[in-house]
Design a protein around this motif. Structure first.
Motif, PDB file in Angstrom:
ATOM      1  N   ALA A  24     -30.671  15.559  19.390  1.00 31.31           N
ATOM      2  CA  ALA A  24     -31.490  16.077  18.111  1.00 31.31           C
ATOM      3  C   ALA A  24     -32.325  14.996  17.859  1.00 31.31           C
ATOM      4  N   SER A  25     -32.197  13.521  17.769  1.00 34.17           N
ATOM      5  CA  SER A  25     -33.180  12.503  17.234  1.00 34.17           C
ATOM      6  C   SER A  25     -32.797  11.172  17.557  1.00 34.17           C
ATOM      7  N   THR A  27     -33.894   7.948  15.979  1.00 33.23           N
ATOM      8  CA  THR A  27     -34.800   7.116  15.048  1.00 33.23           C
ATOM      9  C   THR A  27     -34.464   5.992  14.795  1.00 33.23           C
ATOM     10  N   THR A  48     -23.270  11.175  15.624  1.00 38.90           N
ATOM     11  CA  THR A  48     -24.266   9.849  15.342  1.00 38.90           C
ATOM     12  C   THR A  48     -23.628   8.646  15.887  1.00 38.90           C
TER      13      THR A  48
END
Length: 118
Positions: A24-25, A27, A48
């Motif tokens: 999803a990401s 970062t 995560t």
């Protein structure tokens, strides 16, 4: 040694008939992966990974939940992966087993968490 979080996460995943995943990401130094039965509709898990040093594999995949989906390599396999990827002290190797790819998804990070959504 497999962490309790990794074992519990695999158990959550394997309670489903199958599970789709997507990155999803990515970062800063964290990678967020969403998982669920139908990602077009919604996702059920958010994983995560913190302080990621390496990500090797697909960015979207499906896993067969009749076998282990998410784990940490151990023993000789862990040693071989540590040497292959030059893993620094303080980092862990996490692994997803995708259904339609010949190689696992490898994530090298300092830690991870899993959150159930919905």
């Amino acid at each position: 040694m497999q962490s309790k979080t990794v074992t519990e996460t695999d158990k959550l995943i394997r309670n489903k008939l199958w599970c789709d995943f997507e990155v999803a990401s990515f970062t800063g130094s964290d990678v967020v992966i969403r998982g669920g039965i139908d990602l077009c509709y919604s996702w059920e898990l958010v994983l995560t990974f913190n302080q990621v040093a390496g990500y090797f594999g697909a960015f979207a995949w499906q896993s067969d939940t009749s076998a282990v989906v998410f784990d940490m390599p151990v023993g000789d396999e862990l040693l071989a992966l540590n040497l292959r990827y030059d893993v620094e002290m303080g980092y862990q190797i996490y692994r997803f087993t995708p259904e339609y790819h010949s190689q696992p998804i490898i994530i090298i990070a300092q830690g991870m968490s899993c959150k159930r959504v919905g």
